[in-house]
Scaffold this active site. Structure first.
Site, PDB file in Angstrom:
ATOM      1  N   TYR A   1      51.936  56.643  38.377  1.00 25.74           N
ATOM      2  CA  TYR A   1      52.804  56.290  39.456  1.00 25.74           C
ATOM      3  C   TYR A   1      52.105  55.041  40.218  1.00 25.74           C
ATOM      4  O   TYR A   1      52.440  54.134  40.661  1.00 25.74           O
ATOM      5  CB  TYR A   1      53.341  57.319  40.025  1.00 25.74           C
ATOM      6  CG  TYR A   1      53.890  57.051  41.527  1.00 25.74           C
ATOM      7  CD1 TYR A   1      55.378  57.106  41.907  1.00 25.74           C
ATOM      8  CD2 TYR A   1      52.993  57.530  42.634  1.00 25.74           C
ATOM      9  CE1 TYR A   1      55.705  56.737  42.866  1.00 25.74           C
ATOM     10  CE2 TYR A   1      53.334  57.242  44.111  1.00 25.74           C
ATOM     11  CZ  TYR A   1      54.875  56.851  44.174  1.00 25.74           C
ATOM     12  OH  TYR A   1      55.342  56.705  45.224  1.00 25.74           O
TER      13      TYR A   1
ATOM     14  N   SER B   1      53.391  52.083  48.295  1.00 25.23           N
ATOM     15  CA  SER B   1      53.012  53.131  48.453  1.00 25.23           C
ATOM     16  C   SER B   1      51.279  52.845  48.778  1.00 25.23           C
ATOM     17  O   SER B   1      50.535  52.172  47.977  1.00 25.23           O
ATOM     18  CB  SER B   1      53.056  54.447  47.144  1.00 25.23           C
ATOM     19  OG  SER B   1      52.309  55.412  47.674  1.00 25.23           O
TER      20      SER B   1
ATOM     21  N   LYS C   1      52.712  51.316  41.976  1.00 30.83           N
ATOM     22  CA  LYS C   1      52.599  50.897  43.115  1.00 30.83           C
ATOM     23  C   LYS C   1      51.730  49.706  43.456  1.00 30.83           C
ATOM     24  O   LYS C   1      52.019  48.745  44.186  1.00 30.83           O
ATOM     25  CB  LYS C   1      52.496  52.117  44.036  1.00 30.83           C
ATOM     26  CG  LYS C   1      53.549  53.123  43.841  1.00 30.83           C
ATOM     27  CD  LYS C   1      55.007  52.699  44.428  1.00 30.83           C
ATOM     28  CE  LYS C   1      55.885  53.596  44.533  1.00 30.83           C
ATOM     29  NZ  LYS C   1      57.295  52.785  45.005  1.00 30.83           N
TER      30      LYS C   1
HETATM   31  N1  LIG Z   1      57.903  60.264  50.571  1.00 33.63           N
HETATM   32  C1  LIG Z   1      56.742  59.784  50.817  1.00 33.63           C
HETATM   33  O1  LIG Z   1      55.743  60.492  50.959  1.00 33.63           O
HETATM   34  C2  LIG Z   1      56.491  58.467  50.058  1.00 33.63           C
HETATM   35  C3  LIG Z   1      55.091  57.875  50.397  1.00 33.63           C
HETATM   36  C4  LIG Z   1      55.019  56.523  49.670  1.00 33.63           C
HETATM   37  C5  LIG Z   1      55.756  55.838  49.355  1.00 33.63           C
HETATM   38  N2  LIG Z   1      57.055  56.419  49.185  1.00 33.63           N
HETATM   39  C6  LIG Z   1      58.154  55.552  48.126  1.00 33.63           C
HETATM   40  O2  LIG Z   1      59.251  55.687  48.959  1.00 33.63           O
HETATM   41  C7  LIG Z   1      60.429  55.369  48.191  1.00 33.63           C
HETATM   42  C8  LIG Z   1      61.468  56.430  48.556  1.00 33.63           C
HETATM   43  O3  LIG Z   1      60.954  57.768  48.601  1.00 33.63           O
HETATM   44  P1  LIG Z   1      61.568  59.033  49.333  1.00 33.63           P
HETATM   45  O4  LIG Z   1      60.409  59.860  49.733  1.00 33.63           O
HETATM   46  O5  LIG Z   1      62.656  58.286  50.146  1.00 33.63           O
HETATM   47  O6  LIG Z   1      62.357  59.397  48.008  1.00 33.63           O
HETATM   48  P2  LIG Z   1      63.742  60.471  48.073  1.00 33.63           P
HETATM   49  O7  LIG Z   1      63.824  61.373  49.290  1.00 33.63           O
HETATM   50  O8  LIG Z   1      63.664  61.417  46.862  1.00 33.63           O
HETATM   51  O9  LIG Z   1      65.021  59.350  47.689  1.00 33.63           O
HETATM   52  C9  LIG Z   1      65.136  58.682  46.526  1.00 33.63           C
HETATM   53  C10 LIG Z   1      66.148  57.766  46.560  1.00 33.63           C
HETATM   54  O10 LIG Z   1      65.994  57.168  45.570  1.00 33.63           O
HETATM   55  C11 LIG Z   1      67.316  57.345  44.550  1.00 33.63           C
HETATM   56  N3  LIG Z   1      66.570  57.102  43.072  1.00 33.63           N
HETATM   57  C12 LIG Z   1      65.838  57.932  42.676  1.00 33.63           C
HETATM   58  N4  LIG Z   1      65.582  57.223  41.314  1.00 33.63           N
HETATM   59  C13 LIG Z   1      66.664  56.216  41.241  1.00 33.63           C
HETATM   60  C14 LIG Z   1      66.815  55.323  40.151  1.00 33.63           C
HETATM   61  N5  LIG Z   1      66.214  55.350  39.074  1.00 33.63           N
HETATM   62  N6  LIG Z   1      67.507  54.419  40.426  1.00 33.63           N
HETATM   63  C15 LIG Z   1      68.356  54.382  41.664  1.00 33.63           C
HETATM   64  N7  LIG Z   1      68.182  55.061  42.567  1.00 33.63           N
HETATM   65  C16 LIG Z   1      67.145  56.117  42.360  1.00 33.63           C
HETATM   66  C17 LIG Z   1      67.653  58.825  44.856  1.00 33.63           C
HETATM   67  O11 LIG Z   1      69.066  58.924  44.676  1.00 33.63           O
HETATM   68  P3  LIG Z   1      69.478  59.405  43.456  1.00 33.63           P
HETATM   69  O12 LIG Z   1      68.666  60.626  42.713  1.00 33.63           O
HETATM   70  O13 LIG Z   1      70.985  59.731  43.438  1.00 33.63           O
HETATM   71  O14 LIG Z   1      69.465  58.200  42.311  1.00 33.63           O
HETATM   72  C18 LIG Z   1      67.645  58.615  46.557  1.00 33.63           C
HETATM   73  O15 LIG Z   1      68.557  58.034  46.947  1.00 33.63           O
HETATM   74  C19 LIG Z   1      59.814  55.345  46.763  1.00 33.63           C
HETATM   75  O16 LIG Z   1      59.601  54.333  46.313  1.00 33.63           O
HETATM   76  C20 LIG Z   1      58.544  56.326  46.991  1.00 33.63           C
HETATM   77  O17 LIG Z   1      57.679  55.829  45.791  1.00 33.63           O
HETATM   78  C21 LIG Z   1      57.483  57.744  49.265  1.00 33.63           C
END
Ligand SMILES: NC(=O)c1ccc[n+]([C@@H]2O[C@H](COP(=O)([O-])OP(=O)(O)OC[C@H]3O[C@@H](n4cnc5c(N)ncnc54)[C@H](OP(=O)(O)O)[C@@H]3O)[C@@H](O)[C@H]2O)c1
Length: 258
Positions: free
Chosen positions: A160, A147, A164
């Site tokens: 968090y 991130s 990262k």
């Molecule tokens: N969205 C943003 O703005 C943003 C920005 C920077 C970085 N990121 C990073 O991008 C990645 C994905 O984020 P996202 O926004 O796509 O999240 P999201 O929409 O909430 O999706 C999260 C995914 O991870 C799974 N998950 C959560 N905890 C888990 C665990 N302990 N073990 C296995 N699977 C798990 C969830 O499924 P289950 O709940 O079924 O496990 C889901 O498939 C993360 O690393 C996040 O830090 C996101």
């Protein structure tokens, strides 16, 4: 992209049932890969699998119930992948957790440990499994979804963000340790319009976009295209690096309003 960048490759994507992980799985399938999506909830995985099968692509779709913070789950997922496909060419460490919002000094140990366990140790555990099962002998690519928070200070999500930042460092460390067989790179997304981040972007989207040099928030496709690049031969001389995808958020001059 020509649609064949990942022809026949096998990719494991943690957190592949929603958001960025599912977007990467779709783009990999479109690029010719077989995809294995791992997440905790079977219902979410089943729905994601259906969605993926509607994406144009000849690759197979396999799903595994697994917690990214449990090393035994990583071993089971990788073993299933090897049994089914016989190889594992790409690992995307995408799943993360953020159970605590607030100042570092108010952080409690259980939530601190959970965050490190999934975001930081999980990356090592899954990479080790992929390395031992396939990549050490045959090569491969690891893509870590970190991130932009790993590069900046935020008043609410400092712990968090520290995990990262650790991912960015471990990307360099693992690039050194796993070369020349495997390449290890990271993506540092800014705010991406996923369900996870909806509470952050939806109420303030016009204000947030007005500040960005590129005047829009990120989409899952933005991250997915970069993840295809990092897994493909197009990035074959690149390892230990981080692609920052943030619409220009981190180049804003200090004290200057858009
Ligand atoms: N969205 C943003 O703005 C943003 C920005 C920077 C970085 N990121 C990073 O991008 C990645 C994905 O984020 P996202 O926004 O796509 O999240 P999201 O929409 O909430 O999706 C999260 C995914 O991870 C799974 N998950 C959560 N905890 C888990 C665990 N302990 N073990 C296995 N699977 C798990 C969830 O499924 P289950 O709940 O079924 O496990 C889901 O498939 C993360 O690393 C996040 O830090 C996101």
């Amino acid at each position: 992209m020509n649609g064949h960048e990942l022809e026949g490759r096998v990719a494991v994507i943690t957190g592949g049932s929603r958001g960025i992980g599912l977007g990467i799985a779709k783009a990999y399938r479109e690029a010719g890969a077989h995809v294995v999506i791992a997440a905790r909830k079977p219902d979410g995985l089943a729905a994601a699998r259906e969605e993926l099968l509607h994406v144009k692509g000849d690759g197979e779709v396999h799903d595994v119930v697994a917690n990214a913070g449990e090393p035994e789950d990583a071993e089971r997922c990788v073993a299933q992948t090897m049994t089914r496909f016989g190889h594992l060419d790409i690992l995307v460490n995408n799943a993360a957790t953020n159970p605590y919002m607030g100042a570092l000094l108010d952080l409690d140990l259980p939530r601190a440990e959970k965050t490190v366990r999934v975001n930081q140790y999980g990356m090592v555990a899954w990479t080790r499994c992929a390395w031992r099962a396939w990549m050490a002998e045959h090569g491969g690519a690891v893509v870590n979804i970190a991130s932009v928070g790993g590069l900046i200070v935020d008043p609410h999500i400092g712990w968090y963000n520290a995990t990262k930042a650790a991912m960015l460092h471990m990307t360099r460390q693992l690039a050194y340790e796993l070369g020349p067989q495997a390449r290890v790179n990271a993506i540092a997304p800014g705010l991406i319009k996923t369900e996870l981040a909806r509470a952050v972007w939806e109420p303030r989207e016009p204000i947030l976009t007005a500040r960005l040099p590129l005047r829009r928030l990120g989409t899952v496709r933005d991250v997915a295209h970069a993840a295809v690049f990092l897994a493909s031969g197009a990035s074959s001389w690149m390892t230990g690096q981080t692609l920052v995808l943030d619409g220009g958020a981190t180049v804003l001059p200090i004290g200057v309003e858009a």
